[in-house]
Design a protein around this motif. Structure first.
Motif, PDB file in Angstrom:
ATOM      1  N   MET A   1      80.229  33.113 -91.456  1.00 24.74           N
ATOM      2  CA  MET A   1      81.372  32.327 -91.908  1.00 24.74           C
ATOM      3  C   MET A   1      80.949  30.900 -92.327  1.00 24.74           C
ATOM      4  O   MET A   1      81.494  30.353 -93.271  1.00 24.74           O
ATOM      5  CB  MET A   1      82.404  32.294 -90.768  1.00 24.74           C
ATOM      6  N   ARG A   5      81.885  30.155 -99.137  1.00 20.43           N
ATOM      7  CA  ARG A   5      82.134  29.208-100.235  1.00 20.43           C
ATOM      8  C   ARG A   5      83.310  29.695-101.087  1.00 20.43           C
ATOM      9  O   ARG A   5      83.314  29.507-102.298  1.00 20.43           O
ATOM     10  CB  ARG A   5      80.884  29.093-101.137  1.00 20.43           C
ATOM     11  N   PRO A  34      81.987  25.162 -93.265  1.00 22.22           N
ATOM     12  CA  PRO A  34      83.100  25.779 -92.535  1.00 22.22           C
ATOM     13  C   PRO A  34      82.849  25.676 -91.025  1.00 22.22           C
ATOM     14  O   PRO A  34      81.714  25.786 -90.571  1.00 22.22           O
ATOM     15  CB  PRO A  34      83.072  27.236 -93.004  1.00 22.22           C
ATOM     16  N   ILE A 106      92.688  27.284 -91.546  1.00 21.34           N
ATOM     17  CA  ILE A 106      91.533  27.277 -92.458  1.00 21.34           C
ATOM     18  C   ILE A 106      90.385  26.526 -91.790  1.00 21.34           C
ATOM     19  O   ILE A 106      90.604  25.715 -90.892  1.00 21.34           O
ATOM     20  CB  ILE A 106      91.826  26.688 -93.851  1.00 21.34           C
ATOM     21  N   ARG A 107      89.171  26.778 -92.246  1.00 26.73           N
ATOM     22  CA  ARG A 107      88.002  26.301 -91.513  1.00 26.73           C
ATOM     23  C   ARG A 107      87.225  25.200 -92.228  1.00 26.73           C
ATOM     24  O   ARG A 107      86.178  24.755 -91.759  1.00 26.73           O
ATOM     25  CB  ARG A 107      87.063  27.481 -91.239  1.00 26.73           C
ATOM     26  N   CYS A 108      87.705  24.775 -93.387  1.00 24.90           N
ATOM     27  CA  CYS A 108      87.089  23.632 -94.073  1.00 24.90           C
ATOM     28  C   CYS A 108      88.148  22.538 -94.187  1.00 24.90           C
ATOM     29  O   CYS A 108      89.315  22.836 -94.468  1.00 24.90           O
ATOM     30  CB  CYS A 108      86.628  24.012 -95.473  1.00 24.90           C
ATOM     31  N   TYR A 126      89.233  35.804 -91.627  1.00 21.86           N
ATOM     32  CA  TYR A 126      88.495  35.395 -90.425  1.00 21.86           C
ATOM     33  C   TYR A 126      89.417  35.419 -89.204  1.00 21.86           C
ATOM     34  O   TYR A 126      89.025  35.830 -88.112  1.00 21.86           O
ATOM     35  CB  TYR A 126      87.897  33.996 -90.605  1.00 21.86           C
TER      36      TYR A 126
HETATM   37  S1  SF4 Z   1      88.469  27.342 -96.018  1.00 27.21           S
HETATM   38 FE1  SF4 Z   1      87.820  29.324 -95.180  1.00 27.21          FE
HETATM   39  S2  SF4 Z   1      87.753  30.708 -96.958  1.00 27.21           S
HETATM   40 FE2  SF4 Z   1      87.769  28.595 -97.751  1.00 27.21          FE
HETATM   41  S3  SF4 Z   1      85.586  28.077 -98.004  1.00 27.21           S
HETATM   42 FE3  SF4 Z   1      86.227  27.354 -95.991  1.00 27.21          FE
HETATM   43  S4  SF4 Z   1      85.702  29.034 -94.589  1.00 27.21           S
HETATM   44 FE4  SF4 Z   1      85.691  29.874 -96.673  1.00 27.21          FE
END
Ligand code: SF4
Length: 230
Positions: A1, A5, A34, A106-108, A126
């Protein structure tokens, strides 16, 4: 993860953030990827945040670590026995969750803390996978309205028949579910409790919309729910 991108806007934003560090963090080597979820794999309580903070988790490499929302969250978790320390400022400070797991919608980190709908969808798989892997979850605490709505959407995608539910602070919903359809287990009727809270963002905590007693009450409720079930 961490190599994901899927969201070009967020990938570009993370690069921009690490290239323009504020003075107070200029010596930090920003994570800028992420952010993985973290916690106890046998957790009974799942906390769902919105997104990493650009100068918080995105800097330190662990969700909520090093930001003001995390200060509130970790303190509340510590007060009710879900964490071994009342705060966490760095990824290597031995902070541990006990019976708790922290994930996010969300992870970013998104610009202005506002993810786009397509970014939320990109990241949803995820979370859906985590719902399969975390087999002991009994209480879910989404932080804020967006995390609440997106948690409901993910649970419905997992097959839970959930009616429209109103958001507010301190609401408790019991969701009856047939495990097996939900978490790769033999069929078994279970109840998952959803407890709602305002997000411990500075916008809420500095305006008094969310106070410490209000926030601690949420984790007291979670602890009491686990006692009733054990
Ligand atoms: S927000 Fe989630 S899906 Fe989007 S790039 Fe980051 S980890 Fe990937």
């Amino acid at each position: 993860m961490v190599r994901c991108r899927k969201c070009p806007r967020l990938v570009a934003y993370l690069k921009q953030v690490s290239n323009h560090k504020p003075k107070r963090y200029r010596d930090w080597d920003y994570w800028s990827k992420p952010l993985p979820s973290f916690g106890d794999p046998d957790a009974r309580v799942l906390i769902v945040g919105l997104a990493p903070a650009a100068q918080g988790g995105n800097r330190t490499g662990r969700m909520f670590t090093g930001d003001r929302s995390g200060e509130w969250l970790f303190n509340a978790l510590y007060q009710f026995g879900f964490a071994n320390q009342p705060n966490s400022l760095r990824r290597d400070d031995d902070f541990k969750l006990n019976d708790g797991y922290i994930t996010a919608t969300i992870r970013c980190a998104p610009p202005k803390n506002k993810p786009l709908p397509e970014e939320i969808e990109n990241c949803r798989p995820y979370f859906l996978k985590e719902l399969d892997l975390l087999k002991n979850i009994k209480v879910i605490v989404p932080l804020g309205q967006i995390a609440f709505a997106q948690t409901l959407k993910s649970l419905r995608l997992k097959g839970l028949d959930i009616p429209p539910l109103p958001f507010g602070h301190g609401k408790i919903f019991s969701l009856r579910t047939l495990y097996g359809r939900f978490m790769n287990r033999p069929y078994e009727l279970r109840t998952i409790t959803l407890i709602t809270t305002y997000h411990p963002s500075q916008q809420n905590t500095q305006t008094g919309k969310l106070t410490r007693p209000m926030f601690h009450q949420i984790f007291k409720l979670a602890r009491n729910k686990l006692k009733v079930r054990s």
